[in-house]
Design an enzyme around this catalytic site. Structure first.
Site, PDB file in Angstrom:
ATOM      1  N   GLU A   7      23.963  16.273 -31.695  1.00  0.00           N
ATOM      2  CA  GLU A   7      24.014  16.151 -30.234  1.00  0.00           C
ATOM      3  C   GLU A   7      24.960  17.207 -29.657  1.00  0.00           C
ATOM      4  OE1 GLU A   7      23.083  15.722 -26.863  1.00  0.00           O
ATOM      5  OE2 GLU A   7      22.298  13.939 -27.905  1.00  0.00           O
ATOM      6  N   GLU A  10      28.047  17.545 -24.420  1.00  0.00           N
ATOM      7  CA  GLU A  10      29.387  16.967 -24.529  1.00  0.00           C
ATOM      8  C   GLU A  10      29.625  15.862 -23.514  1.00  0.00           C
ATOM      9  OE1 GLU A  10      29.764  21.461 -25.362  1.00  0.00           O
ATOM     10  OE2 GLU A  10      28.997  20.252 -23.694  1.00  0.00           O
ATOM     11  N   SER A  64      34.286  20.132 -30.278  1.00  0.00           N
ATOM     12  CA  SER A  64      34.607  20.661 -28.953  1.00  0.00           C
ATOM     13  C   SER A  64      36.086  20.937 -28.701  1.00  0.00           C
ATOM     14  CB  SER A  64      33.964  19.807 -27.857  1.00  0.00           C
ATOM     15  OG  SER A  64      32.552  19.773 -28.042  1.00  0.00           O
ATOM     16  N   CYS A  78      31.495  16.484 -28.498  1.00  0.00           N
ATOM     17  CA  CYS A  78      30.047  16.414 -28.660  1.00  0.00           C
ATOM     18  C   CYS A  78      29.693  15.496 -29.828  1.00  0.00           C
ATOM     19  CB  CYS A  78      29.485  17.828 -28.869  1.00  0.00           C
ATOM     20  SG  CYS A  78      30.283  18.705 -30.239  1.00  0.00           S
ATOM     21  N   SER A 235      32.670  27.374 -31.696  1.00  0.00           N
ATOM     22  CA  SER A 235      33.467  26.896 -30.566  1.00  0.00           C
ATOM     23  C   SER A 235      34.536  27.917 -30.232  1.00  0.00           C
ATOM     24  CB  SER A 235      34.150  25.556 -30.891  1.00  0.00           C
ATOM     25  OG  SER A 235      33.217  24.501 -30.949  1.00  0.00           O
ATOM     26  N   HIS A 248      30.785  26.153 -26.508  1.00  0.00           N
ATOM     27  CA  HIS A 248      30.393  25.435 -27.725  1.00  0.00           C
ATOM     28  C   HIS A 248      28.905  25.655 -27.962  1.00  0.00           C
ATOM     29  CE1 HIS A 248      34.325  23.592 -27.727  1.00  0.00           C
ATOM     30  NE2 HIS A 248      34.154  23.352 -26.443  1.00  0.00           N
TER      31      HIS A 248
END
Length: 339
Positions: A7, A10, A64, A78, A235, A248
């Site tokens: 996923e 965020e 993140s 995230c 990141s 990110h």
């Protein structure tokens, strides 16, 4: 679209604090690192790299970023992290420094894999209920809303709460821009994959990605703290005086995602250009840009900058929030992603 995957979208939390003592020194930056680690453990992430300056400390996380200012904390995570579990611990640790919370803002896009999210993130309704139970009654001005767009995959969820004292003394010169990008150009996304057995650590591989992708040219005044994940992902946090930026990247095809976020002052004139440079790095098929407390002129300039890259603005929505001001959501698609 993949059935399952990482996923990218965020969850973002911003906490504002205040003190009755005018001389707070470095405030929240006094928190011992072990306390930050304890909070992050509850969220289900760790620190992988850090950089600070006179104004604030920044941490690149396994999922993140975290920014700690004297009276403000910004954390975005995230994956399947449990971000909202950080609210009460942060409020508690701030009290030990004689700081009390005066405002909170929670924002996120629409998850690619909502069914994979754990408590308290299984739905926006659950998130709002959890936040309502986690914050003190002094944050009495509250509002929760989902800002819609013509792209169902890019609606914007906002919860805002503020105390009377914050509403009377809210900073008027800062605004935030949050850019979410999906369906990244596959050739550009490949730059965020590491070569097997490249002999590099996350820092050196991240530095190379920053340079070959042009991320280092988005804001050439920024000091960059970057990290590359194995086998893929990236990141970075950028520090420019008292301003931060963060990027990110989840580059896997089928659920590719990248985000760019920056805080800016109304006295700075370069935000639209930075958004344009960031979007160009990824060549996304779909983009959403959420601005908080930005002027109408800046929203229009950002729209023009994104459209200059060949994307078409598909929707414009806005809403007003206590302790946050005006939130504007604009969505864009490329010619290959027409709705």
């Amino acid at each position: 679209m993949a059935v399952s995957g990482f996923e990218g979208f965020e969850k973002r939390l911003e906490l504002q604090f205040s003190s009755h003592d005018p001389d707070i020194g470095i405030g929240l930056r006094e928190l011992e690192f072990k306390f930050l680690e304890q909070v992050l453990h509850q969220v289900q992430c760790t620190v992988v790299s850090a950089l600070g300056n006179l104004h604030f400390d920044s941490y690149v996380l396994s999922e993140s970023s975290l920014f700690v200012y004297p009276t403000k904390i910004i954390i975005k995570t995230c994956g399947t992290t449990q971000l909202l579990k950080s609210v009460q611990p942060f409020i508690h640790h701030a009290r030990t420094l004689n700081l009390h919370i005066t405002a909170l803002r929670y924002t996120r896009g629409s998850f690619i894999f909502p069914q994979a999210q754990p408590h308290p993130h299984t739905s926006f309704q659950e998130e709002v209920a959890y936040l309502e139970d986690s914050i003190p009654a002094s944050l009495c001005y509250r509002k929760a809303s989902v800002i819609p767009s013509k792209l169902k995959s890019h609606s914007w969820h906002v919860f805002s709460a503020g105390a009377v004292e914050y509403s009377d003394n809210a900073p008027l010169d800062l605004y935030t821009v949050e850019v979410c990008m999906t369906d990244l150009d596959q050739t550009l996304a490949r730059k965020f994959f590491r070569h097997p057995n490249d002999g590099k650590n996350g820092d050196s591989a991240g530095r190379e990605m920053t340079e070959i992708t042009g991320i280092n040219r988005i804001n050439q005044n920024a000091h960059i703290c970057d990290f590359a994940f194995d086998p893929c992902g990236y990141s970075m946090n950028g520090i420019d005086g008292d301003r931060y930026s963060t990027i990110h990247v989840t580059p896997e095809d089928g659920f590719s995602y990248a985000s760019f976020e920056c805080v800016a002052s109304i006295y700075n004139d370069d935000m639209a250009d930075m958004v344009k440079k960031a979007v160009r790095v990824f060549g996304p098929g779909t983009v959403s840009v959420a601005t908080t407390s930005a002027s109408q002129d800046m929203c229009a300039r950002i729209k023009g900058a994104v459209e200059h890259l060949g994307l078409k603005c598909r929707s414009f929505s806005m809403d007003e929030f206590p302790a946050a001001g005006t939130v504007v959501l604009q969505t864009f698609t490329s010619r290959r992603n027409r709705i």
